[in-house]
Enzyme design. Structure first.
Site, PDB file in Angstrom:
ATOM      1  N   ARG A 101       0.831  -1.215   0.000  1.00 57.28           N
ATOM      2  CA  ARG A 101       0.000   0.000   0.000  1.00 57.28           C
ATOM      3  C   ARG A 101       0.861   1.259   0.000  1.00 57.28           C
ATOM      4  NH1 ARG A 101      -3.658   2.521   4.457  1.00 57.28           N
ATOM      5  NH2 ARG A 101      -5.098   3.771   3.202  1.00 57.28           N
ATOM      6  N   HIS A 229      -6.040  -5.637  -3.060  1.00 56.25           N
ATOM      7  CA  HIS A 229      -6.884  -5.562  -1.864  1.00 56.25           C
ATOM      8  C   HIS A 229      -7.140  -6.943  -1.271  1.00 56.25           C
ATOM      9  CE1 HIS A 229      -8.782  -1.333  -2.771  1.00 56.25           C
ATOM     10  NE2 HIS A 229      -7.466  -1.305  -2.604  1.00 56.25           N
TER      11      HIS A 229
END
Length: 365
Positions: A101, A229
């Site tokens: 991320r 994700h």
């Protein structure tokens, strides 16, 4: 000592294959995705449905980035990054998603230049202060990697390259595909608070596609990248409105499966003894990279609205393709690896531009 020339040639061939364009690869075998779609689902002329990737970004093959960039100055650089990531992962598996991320959020603002790692400079706000970045983690992990590299090769390996390598190594540890990473990026001397524009957790699919398109990504590449994700966990504050008062209706989001609403409420109404967060788990609370993310979206079990929105428009064809069993998983992994190579090549500072920081949170004075 430099690596053998044959090894360099093999690496160059690998990246050329990954960066293959429609024009160069018309005779190559179709991608795994191409085997899954019908003719009616193919490209309508805008490039979003192509069975081969189009790498049109002007930064896709920067001359100064290379395989083994540090071979002559810090031969053990990539090994140090990989071993430290493995050590950090063994202590806390959540570090993998955190590092991936961080890399995404860095590259989305002025390219992959480690600007997201900087603390405030001269009292001004840094990217870390921007709303989309306040929940970022993994800074300590980067600092640990950097400290080991500084001990071995002072002032040599950039923080931007550390992020690129650590993201790839993290993905492999959670079951993701490996892919070639060129090195030679340099670090930004500044941070860009005012330019942080990351798609919000409640973004519509149109908003998400627009944000990725501004950085040169097609619809297909965008859906593939969002598959990252699958390895993360989402805090309740990012989806609480969807399960209690969506868009001010006093009701949950009707795109959510009813059972999923119950599961989400159970997590978010806990007593605080357990983490109030959810992930796209494969089995139980097992976190791992994979196309199960897309299957959950088709079942109305998207945790974030921005994820579930991928089934609301033209992007649903890619969601269906990736959710199509073994062949879908193969297509997803192939497409994700291609898209990560492209992401890694977004506007790097190179040559004499930028700097190599000694501490990743502080620019060189």
């Amino acid at each position: 000592m430099l690596r053998h020339p044959v090894w360099g040639a093999i690496c160059l061939l690998a990246v050329l294959l990954v960066l293959c364009t429609d024009k160069l690869c018309t005779d190559a075998r179709p991608s795994a995705y191409a085997l899954l779609v019908d003719d009616d689902d193919e490209d309508d002329g805008d490039g979003s449905g192509s069975s081969s990737f189009s790498f049109s970004s002007p930064h896709e093959t920067p001359d100064e980035l290379a395989f083994g960039f540090y071979d002559g100055t810090c031969p053990s650089a990539e090994a140090i990054v990989a071993s430290t990531v493995r050590e950090l992962f063994a202590a806390d598996a959540n570090v993998a998603a955190a590092l991936v991320r961080l890399f995404f959020h860095d590259c989305f603002v002025h390219g992959c230049d480690a600007s997201v790692l900087l603390d405030r400079i001269g009292g001004g706000k840094s990217e870390r202060d921007a709303a989309p970045n306040r929940s970022l983690r993994g800074f300590g992990a980067v600092d640990k990697i950097k400290a080991r590299l500084e001990k071995q090769c002072p002032g040599t390996v950039s923080c931007a390259d550390i992020l690129a390598l650590a993201a790839r190594d993290s993905l492999v540890l959670v079951g993701g595909p490996t892919y070639p990473v060129l090195t030679g990026r340099r670090d930004s001397a500044g941070s860009f608070y005012d330019d942080v524009n990351i798609p919000a957790p409640n973004a519509t699919y149109a908003m998400t596609l627009s944000a990725f398109a501004r950085r040169g990504f097609t619809e297909r590449e965008t859906v593939a990248l969002l598959g990252a994700h699958s390895i993360g966990k989402v805090q309740c504050r990012f989806f609480r409105d969807r399960i209690y008062n969506f868009a001010g209706t006093g009701e949950p989001d009707d795109s959510l499966d009813a059972d999923m609403v119950g599961e989400m409420r159970a997590v978010c109404s806990g007593d605080g003894a357990a983490p109030m967060e959810m992930g796209y788990y494969r089995q139980g609370r097992e976190v791992g990279f994979g196309a199960h993310y897309y299957a959950k979206l088709l079942a109305g079990r998207g945790i974030l609205r921005s994820d579930q929105q991928l089934t609301a428009g033209s992007t649903v064809r890619w969601v269906r393709a990736y959710a199509a069993g073994h062949r879908g998983e193969e297509a997803f992994r192939e497409d994700f690896a291609h898209a990560m190579v492209k992401l890694s090549a977004l506007a790097p500072l190179k040559g004499s531009a930028g700097q190599v920081r000694v501490s990743c949170s502080k620019s060189v004075e």
